[in-house]
Design a protein around this motif. Structure first.
Motif, mmCIF file in Angstrom:
data_model
loop_
_atom_site.group_PDB
_atom_site.id
_atom_site.type_symbol
_atom_site.label_atom_id
_atom_site.label_comp_id
_atom_site.label_asym_id
_atom_site.label_seq_id
_atom_site.Cartn_x
_atom_site.Cartn_y
_atom_site.Cartn_z
ATOM 1 N N GLY A 170 0.779 -1.174 -0.201
ATOM 2 C CA GLY A 170 -0.141 0.103 0.009
ATOM 3 C C GLY A 170 0.693 1.155 -0.068
ATOM 4 N N GLN A 171 2.094 1.059 0.290
ATOM 5 C CA GLN A 171 3.132 2.362 0.375
ATOM 6 C C GLN A 171 3.716 2.306 -1.203
ATOM 7 N N GLY A 172 4.183 3.678 -1.474
ATOM 8 C CA GLY A 172 4.484 3.881 -2.704
ATOM 9 C C GLY A 172 3.945 4.509 -3.594
ATOM 10 N N LYS A 173 2.637 5.013 -3.595
ATOM 11 C CA LYS A 173 1.911 5.976 -4.111
ATOM 12 C C LYS A 173 2.187 5.596 -5.701
ATOM 13 N N GLY A 174 1.937 4.433 -6.124
ATOM 14 C CA GLY A 174 1.842 4.531 -7.675
ATOM 15 C C GLY A 174 3.164 4.726 -7.921
ATOM 16 N N LEU A 175 4.265 4.898 -7.641
ATOM 17 C CA LEU A 175 5.733 5.320 -8.010
ATOM 18 C C LEU A 175 6.581 4.047 -8.821
ATOM 19 N N LEU A 176 7.030 4.195 -9.709
ATOM 20 C CA LEU A 176 7.893 3.397 -10.421
ATOM 21 C C LEU A 176 9.429 3.619 -10.318
ATOM 22 N N ALA A 177 10.317 2.901 -9.911
ATOM 23 C CA ALA A 177 11.751 3.167 -10.295
ATOM 24 C C ALA A 177 12.301 2.151 -11.056
ATOM 25 N N MET A 178 13.180 2.692 -11.896
ATOM 26 C CA MET A 178 13.604 1.742 -13.181
ATOM 27 C C MET A 178 15.054 2.247 -13.458
ATOM 28 N N PRO A 179 15.893 1.550 -14.065
ATOM 29 C CA PRO A 179 17.235 1.818 -14.709
ATOM 30 C C PRO A 179 16.786 2.992 -15.663
ATOM 31 N N ALA A 180 18.026 3.931 -15.917
ATOM 32 C CA ALA A 180 17.746 5.188 -16.864
ATOM 33 C C ALA A 180 17.814 4.385 -18.174
ATOM 34 N N LEU A 181 16.791 5.152 -18.965
ATOM 35 C CA LEU A 181 16.545 4.875 -20.304
ATOM 36 C C LEU A 181 17.973 5.282 -21.245
ATOM 37 N N ALA A 182 18.165 4.835 -22.387
ATOM 38 C CA ALA A 182 19.516 4.975 -23.099
ATOM 39 C C ALA A 182 19.017 4.904 -24.601
ATOM 40 N N ASN A 183 19.830 5.805 -25.234
ATOM 41 C CA ASN A 183 19.939 5.796 -26.665
ATOM 42 C C ASN A 183 20.410 4.728 -27.330
ATOM 43 N N ALA A 184 19.725 3.761 -27.722
ATOM 44 C CA ALA A 184 20.487 2.467 -28.421
ATOM 45 C C ALA A 184 20.354 2.493 -30.025
ATOM 46 N N HIS A 185 19.819 3.577 -30.505
ATOM 47 C CA HIS A 185 19.959 3.726 -31.987
ATOM 48 C C HIS A 185 21.003 3.507 -32.816
ATOM 49 N N ASP A 186 22.309 4.060 -32.356
ATOM 50 C CA ASP A 186 23.476 3.993 -33.136
ATOM 51 C C ASP A 186 24.404 2.874 -32.314
ATOM 52 N N HIS A 187 23.952 2.104 -31.371
ATOM 53 C CA HIS A 187 25.133 1.218 -30.823
ATOM 54 C C HIS A 187 25.203 0.016 -31.554
ATOM 55 N N ALA A 188 24.430 -0.442 -32.595
ATOM 56 C CA ALA A 188 24.819 -1.668 -33.122
ATOM 57 C C ALA A 188 25.329 -1.339 -34.650
ATOM 58 N N ARG A 189 25.455 -0.208 -35.026
ATOM 59 C CA ARG A 189 26.086 0.336 -36.232
ATOM 60 C C ARG A 189 27.494 0.451 -35.938
ATOM 61 N N ALA A 190 28.246 -0.276 -37.026
ATOM 62 C CA ALA A 190 29.545 -0.194 -37.103
ATOM 63 C C ALA A 190 30.175 1.311 -37.683
ATOM 64 N N VAL A 191 29.384 1.756 -38.714
ATOM 65 C CA VAL A 191 29.551 3.118 -39.426
ATOM 66 C C VAL A 191 28.472 3.867 -39.234
ATOM 67 N N LYS A 192 28.403 5.195 -38.528
ATOM 68 C CA LYS A 192 27.011 6.113 -38.492
ATOM 69 C C LYS A 192 26.738 6.533 -39.886
ATOM 70 N N PRO A 193 25.711 6.716 -40.327
ATOM 71 C CA PRO A 193 25.526 7.289 -41.387
ATOM 72 C C PRO A 193 26.053 8.844 -41.622
ATOM 73 N N ILE A 194 26.176 9.592 -40.781
ATOM 74 C CA ILE A 194 26.741 10.825 -40.570
ATOM 75 C C ILE A 194 28.345 10.700 -41.123
ATOM 76 N N ALA A 195 28.899 9.572 -40.861
ATOM 77 C CA ALA A 195 30.182 9.554 -41.190
ATOM 78 C C ALA A 195 30.588 9.245 -42.428
ATOM 79 N N LEU A 196 29.382 8.943 -43.430
ATOM 80 C CA LEU A 196 29.400 8.730 -44.754
ATOM 81 C C LEU A 196 29.069 10.117 -45.529
ATOM 82 N N GLY A 197 28.878 11.018 -44.900
ATOM 83 C CA GLY A 197 28.400 12.209 -45.461
ATOM 84 C C GLY A 197 26.793 12.451 -45.824
ATOM 85 N N ALA A 198 25.995 11.589 -45.177
ATOM 86 C CA ALA A 198 24.586 11.602 -44.959
ATOM 87 C C ALA A 198 23.737 12.615 -44.548
#
Length: 75
Positions: free
Chosen positions: A39-67
């Motif tokens: 009954g305690q906690g008042k609806g609060l959720l604690a979780m690990p911080a969100l991270a940007n995973a968009h570029d983590h799996a790419r070997a070369v970023k498109p911006i490096a290719l002049g895109a």
């Protein structure tokens, strides 16, 4: 200082939240986690911080290719 939460996701891969937890802090870091009364906690959720995973799996970023002029969808 401590914060009581209704639900706690300890790790990103955890499928179910732990219910009714107390997070105890030492400075800016969590020093311990304990069980709170239901009954305690008042609806609060604690979780690990969100991270940007968009570029983590790419070997070369498109911006490096002049895109710079390509629409985001074509990257």
């Amino acid at each position: 200082m401590n914060i009581t939460v209704e639900r706690l996701l300890r790790t990103p891969s955890q499928r179910r939240a732990d219910l009714h937890q107390v997070l105890e802090f030492s400075g800016a870091r969590i020093s311990s986690v304990g069980v709170a009364q239901p009954g305690q906690g008042k609806g609060l959720l604690a979780m690990p911080a969100l991270a940007n995973a968009h570029d983590h799996a790419r070997a070369v970023k498109p911006i490096a290719l002049g895109a710079l002029e390509l629409p985001l969808e074509l990257w």
